[in-house]
Design an enzyme around this catalytic site. Structure first.
Site, PDB file in Angstrom:
ATOM      1  N   SER A 107      -3.545  -5.827  -2.324  1.00 35.85           N
ATOM      2  CA  SER A 107      -3.161  -5.656  -3.722  1.00 35.85           C
ATOM      3  C   SER A 107      -4.331  -6.014  -4.649  1.00 35.85           C
ATOM      4  CB  SER A 107      -1.909  -6.493  -4.009  1.00 35.85           C
ATOM      5  OG  SER A 107      -1.330  -6.144  -5.245  1.00 35.85           O
ATOM      6  N   ASP A 218       5.690   2.240  -2.364  1.00 32.29           N
ATOM      7  CA  ASP A 218       5.106   1.111  -3.106  1.00 32.29           C
ATOM      8  C   ASP A 218       5.209   1.414  -4.594  1.00 32.29           C
ATOM      9  OD1 ASP A 218       3.538  -0.863  -4.267  1.00 32.29           O
ATOM     10  OD2 ASP A 218       1.975  -0.768  -2.738  1.00 32.29           O
ATOM     11  N   HIS A 248       5.521  -2.685  -0.949  1.00 32.92           N
ATOM     12  CA  HIS A 248       4.169  -3.112  -1.294  1.00 32.92           C
ATOM     13  C   HIS A 248       3.453  -3.890  -0.190  1.00 32.92           C
ATOM     14  CE1 HIS A 248       0.802  -4.011  -3.801  1.00 32.92           C
ATOM     15  NE2 HIS A 248       1.072  -5.290  -3.925  1.00 32.92           N
TER      16      HIS A 248
END
Length: 273
Positions: A107, A218, A248
């Site tokens: 991320s 996601d 995610h």
């Protein structure tokens, strides 16, 4: 897996807390770079897989995150965070000279890891990006555009349900006192915008082995936006695995064993025996 060791390093913005999952005779170094609002302690299972595959694993809590110093989730300049990541890499190399280094960023950590790879070209053996904030990520710009007259941005905390189809993952995230559950801060959003542009203009990685993992459901970091950044960074020569239905955090998903297999298979292909 051995219990994690704990270290305190001097970071660019104060004391940097670092976890190390040791291996008695490692064949490589693995550096885990966590995402926004979380901390390195959420990566114990990934570390177990990596140590089981011969890695000495290191992971900092970024400034303003977890057990590191700094105002919570305030990042005024991601270049400082990249410098901190390199300080951890240097500590790992000093402990195990001569071993190849793999950096895995998730991320926001994917953005940091990508910038680290650009700045420290030639020092990495491979790069792994999981749900990376890279390319066309629209969230910071949208929040900044929606700021009120005082400049305050809307409070849109991360939804635990967006992380994984496994409800236990969301429940643990929501109950974790080291996770930030409040709104994003304007300087951090502005730093995201600048660094996305910096990485976009920073050029490809010149053939560095790159693995990209992403869930096709996601909603925090949508797949199409990441694709543009990964393809530019990898020069079109990256390896990718998209997980149908995954959200995610692919390493915390119901398909996590497949994600771990992709990770270890990639390392077997790109690292010397």
């Amino acid at each position: 897996m051995a219990d994690a060791r704990e270290h305190d390093l001097d970071g660019t913005r104060g004391t940097l807390f670092v976890r190390e999952w040791p291996h008695p005779r490692p064949r490589c170094l693995a550096l885990l770079v966590h995402g926004y609002g979380e901390h390195s302690g959420r990566y114990g299972e990934v570390a177990r897989v990596l140590t089981g595959h011969g890695a000495s694993v290191w992971a900092p809590d970024h400034a303003g995150h977890g057990r590191s110093a700094g105002e919570r989730v305030l990042i005024e300049d991601f270049e400082d965070v990249v410098t901190d990541v390199e300080s951890v890499a240097a500590r790992a190399r000093a402990a195990h000279p001569g071993l190849p280094l793999v950096v895995l960023g998730h991320s926001m950590g994917g953005l940091i890891a990508a910038r680290h790879a650009q700045r420290y070209r030639g020092t990495l053996a491979a790069l792994v990006l999981s749900g990376p904030v890279i390319g066309a990520w629209r969230t910071p710009g949208r929040l900044l555009a929606a700021a009120d007259a005082t400049g305050a941005v809307p409070a849109v905390p991360v939804s635990p349900a967006a992380l994984s189809r496994d409800p236990a993952v969301g429940a643990a995230y929501a109950a974790d006192p080291l996770v930030w559950h409040g709104p994003m801060k304007r300087p951090t959003l502005e730093a995201f915008v600048r660094t996305l542009e910096t990485v976009d203009k920073g050029g490809d990685l010149g053939g560095l082995p790159l693995l990209w993992l992403h869930g096709d459901d996601d909603r925090l970091v949508p797949l199409p936006g990441s694709r543009t950044g990964v393809e530019r960074l990898g020069g079109g020569a990256h390896t990718e695995r998209i997980f149908p239905g995954a959200r995610h955090e692919v390493f915390h998903e119901t398909c996590k064993e497949e994600a771990f297999a992709e990770l270890t298979g990639f390392l077997d292909r790109v690292l010397p025996r």
